[in-house]
Structures are given as structure tokens and as C-alpha cells.
Design a protein around this motif. Structure first.
Motif, PDB file in Angstrom:
ATOM      1  N   CYS A   1      -5.876   2.125  -5.391  1.00 34.15           N
ATOM      2  CA  CYS A   1      -5.020   1.618  -6.466  1.00 34.15           C
ATOM      3  C   CYS A   1      -5.117   0.100  -6.603  1.00 34.15           C
ATOM      4  O   CYS A   1      -4.737  -0.466  -7.609  1.00 34.15           O
ATOM      5  N   ARG A   2      -5.585  -0.557  -5.561  1.00 37.00           N
ATOM      6  CA  ARG A   2      -5.820  -2.011  -5.553  1.00 37.00           C
ATOM      7  C   ARG A   2      -4.536  -2.822  -5.673  1.00 37.00           C
ATOM      8  O   ARG A   2      -4.558  -3.981  -6.050  1.00 37.00           O
TER       9      ARG A   2
ATOM     10  N   CYS B   1       0.825  -1.218   0.000  1.00 39.03           N
ATOM     11  CA  CYS B   1       0.000   0.000   0.000  1.00 39.03           C
ATOM     12  C   CYS B   1       0.857   1.266   0.000  1.00 39.03           C
ATOM     13  O   CYS B   1       1.670   1.475   0.894  1.00 39.03           O
TER      14      CYS B   1
ATOM     15  N   TYR C   1      -7.181  -1.548   8.396  1.00 38.20           N
ATOM     16  CA  TYR C   1      -7.338  -0.721   7.208  1.00 38.20           C
ATOM     17  C   TYR C   1      -7.811   0.662   7.613  1.00 38.20           C
ATOM     18  O   TYR C   1      -8.761   0.793   8.387  1.00 38.20           O
TER      19      TYR C   1
ATOM     20  N   CYS D   1      -6.920   5.423   1.836  1.00 38.10           N
ATOM     21  CA  CYS D   1      -6.923   4.580   0.623  1.00 38.10           C
ATOM     22  C   CYS D   1      -7.238   5.389  -0.636  1.00 38.10           C
ATOM     23  O   CYS D   1      -8.216   6.131  -0.698  1.00 38.10           O
ATOM     24  N   ILE D   2      -6.368   5.242  -1.653  1.00 37.84           N
ATOM     25  CA  ILE D   2      -6.600   5.926  -2.924  1.00 37.84           C
ATOM     26  C   ILE D   2      -7.279   5.001  -3.932  1.00 37.84           C
ATOM     27  O   ILE D   2      -7.661   5.434  -5.009  1.00 37.84           O
TER      28      ILE D   2
ATOM     29  N   CYS E   1      -2.897  -3.656  -3.124  1.00 36.38           N
ATOM     30  CA  CYS E   1      -2.994  -4.625  -2.034  1.00 36.38           C
ATOM     31  C   CYS E   1      -3.630  -5.918  -2.524  1.00 36.38           C
ATOM     32  O   CYS E   1      -3.241  -7.013  -2.118  1.00 36.38           O
TER      33      CYS E   1
HETATM   34  S1  SF4 Z   1      -6.273   0.060  -2.721  1.00 41.07           S
HETATM   35 FE1  SF4 Z   1      -5.095  -1.099  -1.215  1.00 41.07          FE
HETATM   36  S2  SF4 Z   1      -2.956  -0.621  -1.733  1.00 41.07           S
HETATM   37 FE2  SF4 Z   1      -4.195   0.912  -2.774  1.00 41.07          FE
HETATM   38  S3  SF4 Z   1      -4.308   2.632  -1.355  1.00 41.07           S
HETATM   39 FE3  SF4 Z   1      -6.114   1.344  -0.906  1.00 41.07          FE
HETATM   40  S4  SF4 Z   1      -5.465  -0.039   0.704  1.00 41.07           S
HETATM   41 FE4  SF4 Z   1      -3.613   0.855  -0.160  1.00 41.07          FE
END
Ligand code: SF4
Ligand code: SF4
Lengths: 408, 312
Positions: B148-149, B125, B140, B145-146, B151
Motif C-alpha cells: 500500500c506504500r 503499516c 521488514y 506486505c500488501i 509506510c
Molecule cells: S507498503 Fe509499507 S505500509 Fe504497506 S503493507 Fe507494505 S510495509 Fe506495510
């Protein structure tokens, strides 16, 4: 065209909208149509969310936008740092006429990558979070910073074109004085960024097909990106001569082709060595999407163009050069798509094909990029013989010009 | 720059308790040592840091889904708990698996985040939205969280889910009831389980319990604790009487995925400085050569009476 011209009678002097459109030509009109409709598609995506508009799902958290727009786009933008370094750091001033188009491609390329990323992020309005929320263990954090810093550097490297175009010569001179440190910063960002896109995948150690998963991923991504970047500049030089009637010395393009062949050879050596040392390779597998994709990507996308460009007689043929450059570019894009999509297919346990909207948005972003390039090429001094000459370089060039640049 | 201090957001209450109870963990670790299968006696296998974990004994699970109902309620989800897979609004699920060689016989398999000891999701992340607390849960922070997935791509167990149908989605995954742990309670699912299939405790103690069960009933269990070393070890441990692969558990090696990226990330500063220095040297070298050439040209020009360029 004619039908449209009939229903708006042309005025005597002033050009009507229709005439302006006609002047634009079909190609540009099509690009505008794609860009504008794609813009609507983007709005739709933001309003409805990812699930309703894309084929992404929990088995496929990353799809076409990451594979093509981000991974592919960044690789194709690599020409900018290579040429900038070659001209401004390695003192190869002969290549200076290629610098501005390459930097513009890089700049637009990164803007396009950011556009694609904004589409892909679940919460695009938080794209600035990595600036203040640090997590230096994350490769994605490094990627985010590289994108931000290098886009700024590219804007800076490109600014002389805009400043000259606007007639702001004093600002232009000031920019030029800071160019060398900025080019160095750009090289650092690019080396890190190109390789980090490969490192990004290293954490998917239990998900990726070993045909693509390799500890060498960062190195492979960097080397192949340099090859793709050199290929892109050649394609651009061809476009410049055809569309904008700007002749680029064939000798220069040949130099690029030679550089590309070397990078491809290095890439092939690394890729094959990596496969052999890990006991992998398409030849160890029965025919499947994975083995065929990996084989094609390496044979057609890397070995063939390297072969074509390694022969002097072929390298001197403009058409062969164009084909080879095209193959190399497609080959690297294929590699990125394979790495992100094909290699994770088995682990996902389900199929993924991008939705029409995903492709449409990509098309719109590319169209907007091409239109941006076209606009700059027609309005600002993009194709010039000696851009960004520093005080010292200017003198060096002056003294050498009769021997080198304008002699041919 | 406001860098994030790891572990700054942990609960002070629990940490203190964890310290007080540390002795029990040490005892359990000693116990587990005597029962250990030598191959399993690696570092994550001891789990002696006093953190919490869960033990799921699949042989005890009757498929009542009490855990899922409890989870939905504890976390405010309203979806149907009978769904067989975790989702954007369901953090745990019970799957019915028909045994391959044994038609008519089924096992009930709970799925949720494994709460890795070295979680790939947290390492991936970019904004530190995920992190492992010293107590065990991987939690979490939705505000960071942006989306971006990364994770999801990083998790070796395919656990994080995304709320695809929402315009502004969040990542969804079990947080091991971290808020309840903070209050000194055990996770809702463990409390709800009527058979003891899901039990809560210190990971080191749970390992000891699991090893004892295997040792006492070698005919009943496959001799493996899933989660002991998988992906470097996980806070959740599983026991089964059927090979785990047949139940759909991921085949995951013992290397924590973050190690793979860490090795590269460590080189970043060196590469950055090295490349910058190299480029600066190249530029300096070329500059020096150019001024030398220039001086020579000037000399030659001066030497040529007409002042014309030679050899043009
Ligand atoms: S999608 Fe997952 S990796 Fe991306 S910012 Fe959110 S928690 Fe972090
Ligand atoms: S199982 Fe996946 S989501 Fe859970 S802690 Fe491990 S890596 Fe993170």
C-alpha cells in the motif's frame, strides 16, 4: 449507426446484434468501450507492474488512484449512509424514494474504490492480509476494515432491490427485518471510514503543506464527505428524471440541497476557523499552485454552492440546484486531490502528473460503475416510492400516505 | 483472531545479551548527563534502553563507499554501489554534496533508514510488516506486505523505497543488519568503514561519544546531534561540521509522527460505540413516535363515521 445497419441486414422479428447495439445508444456504447479497453489496461498494469505503467515513483508513492479513486470515491459514496440513516433511523419516510438509488451509488462506489485500490496495491492478491494480520495502531488498518465491513453492509442494504428483481420475496422480507441494525452498522462504519481517510494523512506531519495538514483533518473529511454525498444524490435524481424518466419530487431534492448547504456552511466554518487559528490560509501566501488550489477549492467548491443553496429562490430552481450540487461534488474531489497530491508537492521535490494509463483505468472503473447503475435501473426495481418499509414503518406509511407521499 | 504480539519476533539471544550489557548503558547515560546541553536533555536524548544505534561522523567520511559495497554484499544486492541514492536494491548510499558557500569543497553524506525510536513506517503499516525490535533495528517482513506504500508516505525522512520496476514489488530499506546483530556481529557497513565515520554501539553510549566530540572540538562540529530528537529520536545519529540543512537533511520536528495518528486511533472505539448508541436511540425514539401517531390515527379513524382519512 446507419452504416453498421447496412452491412448486417436486419432480420424480420429477432433483433440482430447491431440493432441491440443501436438500442444501447452512443452513450452506453462509449461507456462499454471505455470499460473494456480500460480492462485491458488493468491487465497490462498487473503484468508489467506499477513502474512501467504509472508515473508513481519513490518521491510520489501515492498518486492519482489514491487521491481520486480511493479518497474521492469514498467521499462521493457518503450519500448512501446519510439517506439510509435519514429514512430508516430518523424516520424521514418521505425521502424513501431516494434511498435505493443512493444505496446503489454507495455500493457501486465502494466496489469502484476496491477496484482502484487493487490497481494501486503493489501486491493486490494480498488484499485480504489485514483480515488476519492485525495492526490496530495503523489508520490504514482501520480503513481496510471499514471498507470491508461497509461494502458488506451496502451489499446487504442493496440486496432487497436484487431480491425483488429476481422475485425472491421471502428472502427479501428476511433481509428487511435485519435492516435497522445493518443501517446503524453502516452509519458507524461510514463515520469512522470517512474521517479515517483524513486521519490517514495525519502521520505525514512533516510532509504536507499546512494549508491542508490540520489536526481537524478527520472532522473536515467527514463533514465534506456528507456534503459531497448529498450533492451526488441530487445529481443522480437529475439523471434519473432525464435518463430513466423517473420524477423525483422537487421538494425532496430541495431538502437535500438545504442539507448540503448546511453541511457546506459547517465545513467552511471549520476550515476557515482552522486556518485562522493556525495562522494559515491562502491569503498569507504569494500566488502559487498551493495557494490558488486551496483558495479555489474553498471558494468555488464550497462557499459558492453553499451561497447558491442558501437562497430559497435559487434553491427552487432545478438548474441552480444542479450547478451547486456539481460544484460541491467537484469541490470535495478537488480537496482530496489537493490533500494527497498538491499538499505533498513541495516535500516530494519533483512533479507528478498521472500517466495516461492511470487516468484510463480510472475512466474504465467509473464507466463500469455507470453501466452497473444503468443496468440495475433498467432491470430491477430501483425507483420505487416506498422501498424497504419495515413492518412498523409500512403501517406508519400507510396511515400517512394520503397526507404525505402521494398527495403531491 | 490472531492478533500480532509486538516484539514476539525478536531474537532471544540478543535480548539476553542486551540485558547483561544494560549496566554499560546506564553508566554512559550518567556520563552523557554531565555533558548534556540542557535543551537536548529530553527523553529520546538519553537512549538508556540499551538498544543499539549507529553514529555517523560526517567529518570523518572520505567517500570511499566501503559501507555501500559491504551492504550490497551482505544483503545480496548486485546493483552498482556507486549510485548516489538509495533504491529498491540499494539500502544505503553515499551522496557527494558540494558546500553551498564553498565551491570545490564537498562532504560525503550517507543515507539509509534512521531506525526511528517510534517509527512512523511501523505505526502506519496496516499489516505489521514493519516493526522495531527492542535491539534497535526497524525490520521488514516481506511476506506480510500488501504494497500500500503508506509506510513511504508516513516516513518523515523519505526513506522506504519501492521496487517499481517489478510486477510484484517489495519495500526496500535498511534493516540495520538485524540478522547479523542476532548472530552477535555488528552491521556490515560499520565493520567495513575504514575511518570510523560509521560506528556501531549502544545508542546511549554513542550519544555520550558524540557529545564528548562536540565538547572537545567546538570549533569543528556544529553543536547538534542529528537524530537525537528528530521525529522523536532515531537510532542513527549524525555529527557534522556543516549545518545539516545544507547537506540535505530533512527538517523534522521532535514529535514522533505516530503520536498524531495515535491520538485519533484511541478515539475510534469511543466514536464507534457512541455513534451506534446515538443511532439506536434515534431509531427507538422515532419508532415510539410513529406508533404513537399510528395509534392516534387509528383512534381518529375509528371516530370518523365514514372511516375516511381526515384532511387528505
Ligand atoms: S507498503 Fe509499507 S505500509 Fe504497506 S503493507 Fe507494505 S510495509 Fe506495510
Ligand atoms: S527513517 Fe523512515 S523508514 Fe526508517 S524507521 Fe524511521 S520512519 Fe521507518
Amino acid at each position: 449507426m446507419k452504416a453498421e445497419a447496412r452491412w448486417i441486414p436486419g432480420r424480420s422479428r429477432e433483433r440482430s446484434t447491431t440493432e441491440k447495439l443501436v438500442e444501447l445508444g452512443w452513450g452506453r456504447l462509449a461507456l462499454w468501450a471505455l470499460a473494456l479497453t480500460g480492462g485491458l489496461a488493468m491487465v497490462y498494469r498487473l503484468v508489467r507492474g506499477l513502474g512501467a505503467t504509472t508515473h508513481l515513483n519513490d518521491a510520489w508513492p501515492w498518486g492519482w488512484w489514491i487521491a481520486f479513486d480511493v479518497m474521492g470515491g469514498v467521499a462521493l459514496a457518503a450519500g448512501a449512509f446519510v439517506v439510509a440513516a435519514w429514512v430508516h433511523l430518523f424516520g424521514k419516510h418521505r425521502y424513501a424514494p431516494l434511498a435505493r438509488p443512493a444505496v446503489l451509488t454507495g455500493f457501486l462506489g465502494y466496489l469502484m474504490v476496491i477496484a482502484g485500490l487493487l490497481m494501486d496495491l503493489g501486491r493486490p492478491y494480498r488484499i485480504w492480509h489485514p483480515i488476519v494480520m492485525w495492526q490496530p495502531h495503523s489508520v490504514m488498518f482501520e480503513v481496510a476494515w471499514c471498507v470491508m465491513v461497509y461494502t458488506t453492509v451496502l451489499a446487504f442494504e442493496f440486496s432487497p432491490v436484487a431480491l425483488e428483481g429476481l422475485g425472491w420475496h421471502r428472502a427479501c422480507r428476511a433481509v428487511r427485518r435485519a435492516l435497522v441494525p445493518m443501517v446503524i452498522l453502516g452509519v458507524v462504519c461510514s463515520v469512522l471510514h470517512q474521517s479515517s481517510l483524513g486521519s490517514l494523512l495525519l502521520i505525514a506531519t512533516y510532509r504536507m503543506d499546512p494549508l491542508w495538514y490540520s489536526p481537524l483533518l478527520p472532522v473536515l473529511f467527514f463533514v465534506s464527505a456528507v456534503a459531497a454525498g448529498l450533492g451526488m444524490i441530487q445529481l443522480e435524481a437529475a439523471a434519473a428524471s432525464r435518463v430513466y424518466r423517473h420524477r423525483v419530487e422537487p421538494e425532496l431534492v430541495e431538502g437535500l440541497a438545504r442539507g448540503m448547504a448546511w453541511m457546506l456552511a459547517l465545513y467552511l466554518a471549520l476550515r476557515l476557523g482552522d486556518w485562522v487559528s493556525r495562522g494559515q490560509g491562502p491569503w498569507t501566501r504569494p500566488v502559487s499552485l498551493e495557494s490558488v488550489a486551496a483558495g479555489l477549492e474553498v471558494l468555488v467548491g464550497a462557499a459558492l454552492p453553499a451561497l447558491v443553496m442558501s437562497r430559497k429562490s435559487w434553491r427552487q430552481s432545478a438548474r441552480a440546484r444542479l450547478v451547486a450540487a456539481g460544484l460541491a461534488v467537484v469541490g470535495v474531489i478537488a480537496n482530496r486531490i489537493d490533500s494527497v497530491l498538491v499538499s505533498m508537492r513541495a516535500g516530494a521535490g519533483a512533479a507528478y502528473v498521472p500517466s495516461l494509463l492511470e487516468l484510463w483505468v480510472t475512466g474504465a472503473i467509473v464507466a463500469a460503475g455507470v453501466l452497473g447503475y444503468d443496468w440495475v435501473a433498467r432491470h430491477w426495481p430501483l425507483f420505487v416510492e416506498e422501498p424497504e418499509a419495515l413492518p412498523g414503518e409500512a403501517r406508519a406509511q400507510e396511515s400517512r400516505r394520503p397526507v404525505g407521499v402521494t398527495a403531491s | 483472531m490472531p492478533t500480532e504480539v509486538r516484539g514476539a519476533r525478536t531474537c532471544p539471544l540478543l535480548s539476553r545479551r542486551a540485558l547483561l550489557a544494560g549496566g554499560a548503558g546506564a553508566v554512559a547515560a550518567g556520563l552523557s548527563g554531565s555533558l548534556a546541553v540542557p535543551a537536548l536533555a529530553s527523553d529520546p536524548a538519553t537512549g538508556g534502553d540499551g538498544s543499539f544505534g549507529m553514529l555517523v561522523d560526517l567529518t570523518e567520511c572520505v567517500g570511499c563507499r566501503s559501507c555501500v559495497y559491504a551492504c550490497q554484499e551482505a544483503n545480496g544486492w548486485t546493483g552498482d554501489p556507486e549510485r548516489p541514492a538509495i533504491d529498491g536494491d540499494q539500502w544505503t548510499a553515499v551522496r557527494e554534496v558540494e558546500l553551498p558557500g564553498d565551491p570545490g569543497h564537498v562532504r560525503y553524506v550517507r543515507t539509509q533508514c534512521f531506525h526511528c525510536l517510534d517509527p512512523a513506517c511501523a505505526s502506519a503499516c496496516p499489516v505489521g510488516a514493519l516493526h522495531k525490535t527492542p535491539e534497535g533495528p526497524v525490520v521488514y517482513d516481506a511476506g506480510r506486505c500488501i504494497g500500500c506504500r503508506y509506510c513511504m508516505v508516513a516516513c518523515p525522512f523519505h526513506i522506504p523505497r519501492y521496487q517499481w520496476e517489478t510486477p510484484l514489488p517489495l519495500v526496500a530499506k535498511c534493516i540495520m543488519c538485524a540478522p547479523r546483530l542476532e548472530r552477535g556481529e555488528s552491521p556490515a557497513c560499520a565493520e567495513a568503514c575504514p575511518t570510523g565515520a560509521t560506528t556501531f554501539g549502544r545508542r546511549s553510549e554513542l550519544i555520550a561519544v558524540a557529545r564528548k566530540r562536540i565538547a572537545d572540538h567546538p570549533d569543528r562540529y556544529v553543536p547538534r546531534i542529528y537524530g537525537l530528537t528528530e521525529a522523536g529520536g532515531t537510532s542513527w545519529l549524525y555529527l557534522s561540521d556543516v549545518p545539516f540543512e545544507e547537506l540535505g537533511f530533512a527538517s523534522v520536528g521532535s514529535t514522533p509522527p505516530p503520536q498524531k495518528t495515535q491520538a485519533v486511533m484511541e478515539k475510534v472505539p469511543v466514536v464507534a460505540v457512541g455513534v451506534a448508541a446515538l443511532m439506536a436511540v434515534v431509531r427507538w425514539w422515532e419508532g415510539a413516535r410513529e406508533s404513537r401517531d399510528e395509534a392516534r390515527d387509528a383512534r381518529e379513524r375509528a371516530g370518523t363515521p365514514s372511516g375516511k382519512e381526515p384532511g387528505a
